[in-house]
Scaffold this motif. Structure first.
Motif, PDB file in Angstrom:
ATOM      1  N   VAL A 110       0.843  -1.197   0.000  1.00  0.00           N
ATOM      2  CA  VAL A 110       0.000   0.000   0.000  1.00  0.00           C
ATOM      3  C   VAL A 110       0.873   1.240   0.000  1.00  0.00           C
ATOM      4  O   VAL A 110       1.718   1.430   0.880  1.00  0.00           O
ATOM      5  CB  VAL A 110      -0.941   0.022   1.225  1.00  0.00           C
ATOM      6  CG1 VAL A 110      -1.854   1.250   1.180  1.00  0.00           C
ATOM      7  CG2 VAL A 110      -1.771  -1.257   1.294  1.00  0.00           C
ATOM      8  N   ALA A 111       0.674   2.085  -0.988  1.00  0.00           N
ATOM      9  CA  ALA A 111       1.380   3.364  -1.054  1.00  0.00           C
ATOM     10  C   ALA A 111       0.491   4.460  -0.472  1.00  0.00           C
ATOM     11  O   ALA A 111      -0.714   4.491  -0.712  1.00  0.00           O
ATOM     12  CB  ALA A 111       1.742   3.702  -2.499  1.00  0.00           C
ATOM     13  N   ILE A 112       1.088   5.371   0.291  1.00  0.00           N
ATOM     14  CA  ILE A 112       0.368   6.509   0.863  1.00  0.00           C
ATOM     15  C   ILE A 112       1.011   7.783   0.344  1.00  0.00           C
ATOM     16  O   ILE A 112       2.233   7.946   0.384  1.00  0.00           O
ATOM     17  CB  ILE A 112       0.411   6.477   2.405  1.00  0.00           C
ATOM     18  CG1 ILE A 112      -0.182   5.158   2.933  1.00  0.00           C
ATOM     19  CG2 ILE A 112      -0.344   7.666   2.980  1.00  0.00           C
ATOM     20  CD1 ILE A 112      -0.165   5.028   4.442  1.00  0.00           C
ATOM     21  N   LEU A 113       0.184   8.697  -0.168  1.00  0.00           N
ATOM     22  CA  LEU A 113       0.715   9.941  -0.711  1.00  0.00           C
ATOM     23  C   LEU A 113      -0.286  11.063  -0.514  1.00  0.00           C
ATOM     24  O   LEU A 113      -1.487  10.824  -0.331  1.00  0.00           O
ATOM     25  CB  LEU A 113       1.046   9.794  -2.188  1.00  0.00           C
ATOM     26  CG  LEU A 113      -0.134   9.645  -3.181  1.00  0.00           C
ATOM     27  CD1 LEU A 113       0.278  10.152  -4.552  1.00  0.00           C
ATOM     28  CD2 LEU A 113      -0.591   8.193  -3.272  1.00  0.00           C
ATOM     29  N   GLU A 114       0.214  12.273  -0.554  1.00  0.00           N
ATOM     30  CA  GLU A 114      -0.634  13.455  -0.492  1.00  0.00           C
ATOM     31  C   GLU A 114      -0.968  13.882  -1.916  1.00  0.00           C
ATOM     32  O   GLU A 114      -0.088  13.950  -2.776  1.00  0.00           O
ATOM     33  CB  GLU A 114       0.069  14.586   0.250  1.00  0.00           C
ATOM     34  CG  GLU A 114       0.380  14.275   1.705  1.00  0.00           C
ATOM     35  CD  GLU A 114      -0.870  13.921   2.501  1.00  0.00           C
ATOM     36  OE1 GLU A 114      -1.882  14.650   2.369  1.00  0.00           O
ATOM     37  OE2 GLU A 114      -0.828  12.924   3.244  1.00  0.00           O
ATOM     38  N   HIS A 115      -2.242  14.171  -2.146  1.00  0.00           N
ATOM     39  CA  HIS A 115      -2.693  14.538  -3.487  1.00  0.00           C
ATOM     40  C   HIS A 115      -3.832  15.531  -3.374  1.00  0.00           C
ATOM     41  O   HIS A 115      -4.897  15.231  -2.799  1.00  0.00           O
ATOM     42  CB  HIS A 115      -3.162  13.290  -4.248  1.00  0.00           C
ATOM     43  CG  HIS A 115      -3.730  13.581  -5.606  1.00  0.00           C
ATOM     44  ND1 HIS A 115      -2.943  13.832  -6.709  1.00  0.00           N
ATOM     45  CD2 HIS A 115      -5.025  13.676  -6.027  1.00  0.00           C
ATOM     46  CE1 HIS A 115      -3.717  14.051  -7.749  1.00  0.00           C
ATOM     47  NE2 HIS A 115      -4.985  13.964  -7.363  1.00  0.00           N
ATOM     48  N   ASP A 116      -3.606  16.734  -3.911  1.00  0.00           N
ATOM     49  CA  ASP A 116      -4.646  17.776  -3.899  1.00  0.00           C
ATOM     50  C   ASP A 116      -5.241  17.976  -2.505  1.00  0.00           C
ATOM     51  O   ASP A 116      -6.462  17.903  -2.302  1.00  0.00           O
ATOM     52  CB  ASP A 116      -5.761  17.442  -4.900  1.00  0.00           C
ATOM     53  CG  ASP A 116      -5.325  17.579  -6.343  1.00  0.00           C
ATOM     54  OD1 ASP A 116      -4.248  18.168  -6.573  1.00  0.00           O
ATOM     55  OD2 ASP A 116      -6.050  17.091  -7.231  1.00  0.00           O
ATOM     56  N   ASP A 117      -4.374  18.165  -1.528  1.00  0.00           N
ATOM     57  CA  ASP A 117      -4.792  18.444  -0.145  1.00  0.00           C
ATOM     58  C   ASP A 117      -5.524  17.279   0.506  1.00  0.00           C
ATOM     59  O   ASP A 117      -6.301  17.477   1.451  1.00  0.00           O
ATOM     60  CB  ASP A 117      -5.672  19.699  -0.080  1.00  0.00           C
ATOM     61  CG  ASP A 117      -4.943  20.943  -0.560  1.00  0.00           C
ATOM     62  OD1 ASP A 117      -3.733  21.054  -0.287  1.00  0.00           O
ATOM     63  OD2 ASP A 117      -5.585  21.773  -1.222  1.00  0.00           O
TER      64      ASP A 117
END
Length: 365
Positions: A110-117
């Motif tokens: 599982v990848a976790i990232l920030e995207h568009d707030d």
């Protein structure tokens, strides 16, 4: 390929649907998994943005992204998704054609990232060959063979997961086998159901629910274990020529449940499209399951009654949800499901169980 609901509507643990555009999907897959995406095509899904990724090397992948409200929620979802990926790996070790996850660039499934707030969690898995069982148009002989193979796979799944660690959560959702009557009646009480479901169809549903409720103690007393819990005709892929099972996807509904529920759910969706003899289709599935594991007479009775109510749940839920971004899928579901519900309601419970008992009960040793 349809991906199933992640959790019950209104559940605060459910993901936030991200509704990504396909160009965003391609960029995210490149950043999280290093994939060179040639094209992406959208797939259905209530809680997730799902897509097929076609890569520059000629292979394909399945992409799933869900949103989290905050850091705590993201960790809760990460644990849930990692656990479901581990279920697929366990199933694959015994020969079930489960879609395996592809490791992220930073490790893990599982990848976790920030995207568009917002915080996104992304899982990419292999793309399984074949077509959804819902789209398969077999000969009568091939149909029976495929349904028996589905039954074997359902029984093999619960056997494979018997030693697998359970989830840290008590997983309950609207597709849970044991609580189908309550879920259906709740949906029937909505304004959408009042305007879209006729009194005749309500009567059919109630008749089938009462049959299932008569076996409530059997369901509670039956052996329990981990189940995939969604062997539906879009989550099962088959070879379009031979009908051979080529893929079992979407562990989103996996939970601890009566073992017989796995076979009952598979049998329910095997009846779709078998308008001429839905009970024969159900019997084929139980035949196959009985080659892998023995089922008591009571369990076989509950498989039959539960399969009918699962189709009621399917029909009612998708009738209520017949608007919005899943409208076309819901319309297709209703068109295939309501005719079988009506046929099953007209069949005495003794008739149905006699068909199953006569061919399947106790066959495996």
């Amino acid at each position: 390929m349809k991906t199933s609901d992640f959790a019950t509507v209104g559940d605060r643990s459910a993901p936030v649907p991200p509704h990504l555009e396909l160009r965003q999907v391609a960029r995210i897959a490149a950043s999280t998994h290093g994939l060179d995406v040639r094209s992406a095509s959208a797939l259905g899904g209530e809680w997730a943005s799902n897509a097929r990724l076609d890569l520059s090397d000629g292979t394909s992948r399945m992409f799933k992204a869900v949103g989290a409200r905050d850091a705590h929620h993201a960790e809760q979802l990460r644990a849930r998704l990692e656990w479901r990926s581990s279920l697929a790996r366990t199933a694959a070790t015994v020969g079930i054609p489960a879609a395996l996850p592809e490791p992220c660039l930073v490790g893990g499934d599982v990848a976790i990232l920030e995207h568009d707030d917002s915080t996104l969690l992304v899982v990419v898995s292999e793309w399984m060959p074949g077509i959804p069982f819902a789209e398969y148009r077999p000969t009568p002989l091939n149909a029976a063979s495929t349904r028996r193979e589905i039954g074997r796979a359902a029984a093999a799944m619960v056997e494979a997961l018997s030693g697998h660690p359970g989830s840290q959560e008590d997983i309950q959702h609207e597709w849970a086998f044991e609580t189908m009557p309550e879920t259906i009646r709740g949906a029937l009480g909505t304004d959408a159901a009042r305007t879209r479901i006729s009194e005749t169809d309500r009567s059919c549903v109630e008749r089938l629910i009462r049959r299932f409720e008569g076996l409530h103690e059997v369901v509670l007393a039956a052996p329990h274990g981990l189940t995939h819990h969604d062997f539906n005709d879009f989550n099962l892929l088959v070879d379009p020529e031979t009908g051979h099972l080529t893929g079992v996807v979407d562990f989103d509904d996996a939970r601890l449940a009566p073992l017989m529920s796995e076979v009952s759910i598979a049998a329910a969706y095997a009846m779709l499209g078998a308008d001429a003899d839905p009970l024969a289709a159900l019997s084929d599935v139980v035949d196959g399951a009985s080659e892998v594991r023995a089922w008591s007479d009571d369990e076989v009775s509950a498989i039959f009654a539960g399969a009918a109510v699962r189709l009621c749940l399917n029909a009612v839920v998708w009738t209520v949800r017949s608007e919005g971004h899943n409208a076309s899928y819901g319309a297709a579901r209703m068109a295939r499901t309501w005719p079988i519900v009506r046929l099953l309601a007209a069949t005495g419970v003794e008739d149905g169980t006699e068909v199953v008992h006569g061919t399947s009960a106790g066959r495996a040793e």
